[in-house]
Write a protein that holds these residues in place. Sequence first.
Motif: not given
Length: 317
Positions: A79-107
Amino acid sequence: MNETRRALLRAFDDGPIPGPELADRLGVSRAAIWKQVEALREDGFEIESGNDGYRVTGVPEYGAAAVEFGLDASFEIEFHDEIGSTNDRGRELAAADASDVVVIAAEQTGSRGRLKREWTAPEGGVWMSLVLRPEIPPAHAPLYTLAAAVAVTRAAREAGVDASIKWPNDVLVVSDDTDRGGRKLAGILTEMEGEADRVSWVVVGIGVNANVDSDTLPPGATSVRDEAGDVDRRVFVQRILETFDELTDDPDAILSAWRDYAATLGQYVRVETQSGVVEGEAVDVQVPGALVIQTEDGERVVHAGDCEHLRPADAEN
């Protein structure tokens, strides 16, 4: 969130449980349990300690631990209070071999929609991206987009919003037959990376205008607040994730569920594709999410494009 804390939340979901039993179940010391309980209290959880053990009596409105508590799906929440893009963060996590993670932002401050269109994502909305590693061929990735659209539509309907889906993934509120374009409630942006025969990762971005005023949104948009009043975002997100998880566990059910909520089927449509414009009656959707259009020259199967509803197919020209 660390694994001990996630396991603790799952244990609390079963009801009151004594500290020693928690320590044995989780394989940690009682001091570690106490430390995690205090951390949850600092995050807004109300946790009572009685003769029968620890009991959760209040849950914070939103946040990683709040969403994970009672979630009937195996996702880790970031969870992030604020982030540029949850998809951008999702791609970062995917590149680091993450799986079954949900990135949520308040804004979100740098969100985008399909075709790099700007997407307004203020506080009060539901902005999240699912990081997945499904064992599917790349050609089947669009099914995950359709599953997300169904999951959002079901959650919206449970919240009292008469939502439906415009092919392939826009969730709309359509008032009547004259309101062909509908008012956009939610959008979905799926990105993936893979090889010829398998997907490496998929990031499914979901944006829902939840507890926001529609007059702060672009023209043609609406919100859960304007249609049915504010929703508990924690529960709303949980319902989306649980439905998505259920559908992707049974891919054969995705198209059937999508048809049940489709605003596009039975409409006369115009779809702009890379090879030209296709017009006719939208009659079906087929694997992996392609739209079947009955044109004057016969059926056409469209796999991607910008779809516009022109009128109900049985209406007079």
